[in-house]
Design a protein around this motif. Structure first.
Motif, PDB file in Angstrom:
ATOM      1  N   GLU A  24      40.681 -35.115 105.653  1.00  0.00           N
ATOM      2  CA  GLU A  24      41.561 -34.629 104.592  1.00  0.00           C
ATOM      3  C   GLU A  24      42.960 -34.440 105.147  1.00  0.00           C
ATOM      4  OE1 GLU A  24      40.821 -31.239 101.473  1.00  0.00           O
ATOM      5  OE2 GLU A  24      41.910 -30.369 103.191  1.00  0.00           O
ATOM      6  N   ASP A  71      39.264 -45.622 108.513  1.00  0.00           N
ATOM      7  CA  ASP A  71      40.543 -46.110 107.993  1.00  0.00           C
ATOM      8  C   ASP A  71      41.724 -45.322 108.542  1.00  0.00           C
ATOM      9  OD1 ASP A  71      39.203 -47.972 106.363  1.00  0.00           O
ATOM     10  OD2 ASP A  71      38.936 -46.488 104.778  1.00  0.00           O
ATOM     11  N   THR A 119      46.970 -33.248 104.171  1.00  0.00           N
ATOM     12  CA  THR A 119      47.686 -32.417 103.211  1.00  0.00           C
ATOM     13  C   THR A 119      49.185 -32.459 103.474  1.00  0.00           C
ATOM     14  OG1 THR A 119      45.796 -30.916 103.026  1.00  0.00           O
ATOM     15  CG2 THR A 119      47.903 -30.091 102.253  1.00  0.00           C
ATOM     16  N   SER A 120      49.966 -32.557 102.401  1.00  0.00           N
ATOM     17  CA  SER A 120      51.417 -32.423 102.435  1.00  0.00           C
ATOM     18  C   SER A 120      51.816 -31.477 101.309  1.00  0.00           C
ATOM     19  CB  SER A 120      52.092 -33.786 102.250  1.00  0.00           C
ATOM     20  OG  SER A 120      51.885 -34.262 100.929  1.00  0.00           O
ATOM     21  N   ASN A 139      51.011 -39.760 107.271  1.00  0.00           N
ATOM     22  CA  ASN A 139      52.457 -39.802 107.085  1.00  0.00           C
ATOM     23  C   ASN A 139      53.109 -38.670 107.882  1.00  0.00           C
ATOM     24  OD1 ASN A 139      52.395 -41.994 105.233  1.00  0.00           O
ATOM     25  ND2 ASN A 139      51.781 -40.585 103.599  1.00  0.00           N
ATOM     26  N   SER A 158      53.114 -32.333  98.719  1.00  0.00           N
ATOM     27  CA  SER A 158      52.850 -33.051  97.466  1.00  0.00           C
ATOM     28  C   SER A 158      51.395 -32.976  97.032  1.00  0.00           C
ATOM     29  CB  SER A 158      53.264 -34.513  97.609  1.00  0.00           C
ATOM     30  OG  SER A 158      54.625 -34.621  97.951  1.00  0.00           O
ATOM     31  N   GLY A 159      50.491 -32.630  97.964  1.00  0.00           N
ATOM     32  CA  GLY A 159      49.080 -32.551  97.613  1.00  0.00           C
ATOM     33  C   GLY A 159      48.185 -33.009  98.746  1.00  0.00           C
ATOM     34  N   LYS A 160      46.940 -33.286  98.391  1.00  0.00           N
ATOM     35  CA  LYS A 160      45.926 -33.679  99.374  1.00  0.00           C
ATOM     36  C   LYS A 160      45.435 -35.101  99.103  1.00  0.00           C
ATOM     37  CE  LYS A 160      44.086 -28.930  99.638  1.00  0.00           C
ATOM     38  NZ  LYS A 160      44.438 -28.631 101.048  1.00  0.00           N
ATOM     39  N   ARG A 161      44.961 -35.732 100.148  1.00  0.00           N
ATOM     40  CA  ARG A 161      44.257 -37.009 100.002  1.00  0.00           C
ATOM     41  C   ARG A 161      43.191 -37.092 101.076  1.00  0.00           C
ATOM     42  NH1 ARG A 161      46.726 -41.847 103.023  1.00  0.00           N
ATOM     43  NH2 ARG A 161      48.204 -40.948 104.508  1.00  0.00           N
ATOM     44  N   GLU A 162      42.174 -37.887 100.801  1.00  0.00           N
ATOM     45  CA  GLU A 162      41.083 -38.061 101.749  1.00  0.00           C
ATOM     46  C   GLU A 162      40.945 -39.530 102.121  1.00  0.00           C
ATOM     47  OE1 GLU A 162      37.562 -36.460  99.980  1.00  0.00           O
ATOM     48  OE2 GLU A 162      38.066 -34.390 100.519  1.00  0.00           O
ATOM     49  N   MET A 163      40.502 -39.768 103.346  1.00  0.00           N
ATOM     50  CA  MET A 163      40.240 -41.140 103.759  1.00  0.00           C
ATOM     51  C   MET A 163      39.109 -41.158 104.779  1.00  0.00           C
ATOM     52  SD  MET A 163      43.769 -41.766 105.916  1.00  0.00           S
ATOM     53  CE  MET A 163      43.586 -43.524 105.700  1.00  0.00           C
ATOM     54  N   GLU A 197      52.492 -35.106 106.688  1.00  0.00           N
ATOM     55  CA  GLU A 197      51.103 -34.727 106.444  1.00  0.00           C
ATOM     56  C   GLU A 197      50.484 -34.102 107.694  1.00  0.00           C
ATOM     57  OE1 GLU A 197      49.238 -37.734 103.159  1.00  0.00           O
ATOM     58  OE2 GLU A 197      49.542 -38.543 105.161  1.00  0.00           O
TER      59      GLU A 197
END
Length: 297
Positions: free
Chosen positions: A137, A151, A139-140, A162, A142-147, A165
């Protein structure tokens, strides 16, 4: 450049840290346990304008279980992982990998998130996370993303994160009662050594047999990033894991890894050892499976 000549910011919360990453104009680098930082600075490889220490961001240090998912904070130390009953029961392959990271002092300071973010092809926890099917997970502000962890790594020392992040969670599923795992490492000496090659294996077994219903195999120090050995994995379910089948899987591993030659070992030696480590790991897993009384003899 002297190591003492550095600027450092020490945020007290995740929100403060994210604000710094988003708005600070100077070049920044996050500092977790710091076990690699001094070495890299002396080598002249890591020279940001300012370090951002995560030492006081306590919300990034945790080991929890939510429904059927285990979650680990990036500032969790290797020692904390080793001592966790939850991880001993459900992620022994990760526990074993952390046990191989240097001596006790390194394990007390080094963190899981730091080991991941450094993105060394020889990082011991990374193949273990591949074998567990972990999700990262990020986080920035701007929000969260998972990968998927596979990857996340795009090259030696390079990740898909990024600049604004931060890793905020590492998660993977609770394993089934018939899942087993092992981590094997070859280093130049017993302690505080960088892996010449390592391998992490998780298997899902059919109780009462030595038949594997699925598994993951990942190598470290055998390519530009950790390598998922999918051809080897495909053989796991083709028949009972007999000595002959295990030997065949080891031969496939020799062809599947992509090592380089460097000061620590030649590419040819790494191929040989990758094959041998995988065979040894599978033999040990089958022995443990039989000793646990879950395989009919």
């Amino acid at each position: 450049m002297f190591v003492s000549e550095i600027d450092m910011l020490s945020p007290r919360s995740l929100k403060e840290c994210l604000y710094i990453l988003e708005n600070e104009k100077a070049s920044l680098r996050l500092l977790a346990g710091g076990t690699d930082a001094v070495v890299r600075m002396k080598e002249g490889k890591w020279r940001p304008d300012c370090w951002v220490s995560l030492k006081h961001v306590e919300e990034l240090r945790f080991i929890t279980i939510q429904k059927d998912e285990i979650q680990i904070g990036p500032m969790t130390t290797h020692s904390e992982i080793i001592a966790s009953p939850l991880l001993q029961a459900h992620a022994d392959v990760l526990v074993q990998a952390c046990q191989e990271i240097g001596a006790a002092q390194m394990q007390n300071m080094g963190t899981l998130g730091g080991n991941i973010a450094t993105a060394s092809p020889a990082g011991d926890t990374i193949p273990a996370l591949y074998a567990l099917g972990a999700v990262i997970e990020l986080t920035s502000l701007s929000g969260k993303r998972e990968m998927d962890v596979e990857d996340f790594f795009i090259g030696p020392g390079k990740t898909a994160a990024n600049p604004n992040e931060i890793i905020t969670k590492i998660a993977f599923n609770v394993r089934d009662k018939n899942d087993i795992g092992i981590f094997q490492k070859l280093g130049p000496r017993k302690a505080q050594s960088i892996s010449i090659v390592n391998v992490a294996v998780t298997l899902s077994m059919k109780e009462g047999t030595n038949q594997c219903t699925g598994g993951r195999i990942a190598f470290g120090s055998a390519g530009p990033t950790a390598i998922r050995a999918r051809k080897c994995e495909a053989l796991l379910t083709l028949g009972a894991l007999t000595n002959e089948m295990i030997a065949n899987i080891g031969k496939v591993a020799w062809k599947e890894v992509m090592p380089i030659s460097d000061i620590r070992a030649s590419a040819s030696y790494r191929r040989d050892m990758a094959s041998a480590l995988l065979e040894r790991g599978l033999y040990r897993l089958m022995k443990r499976w039989a000793e646990d009384g879950k395989q009919s003899l």
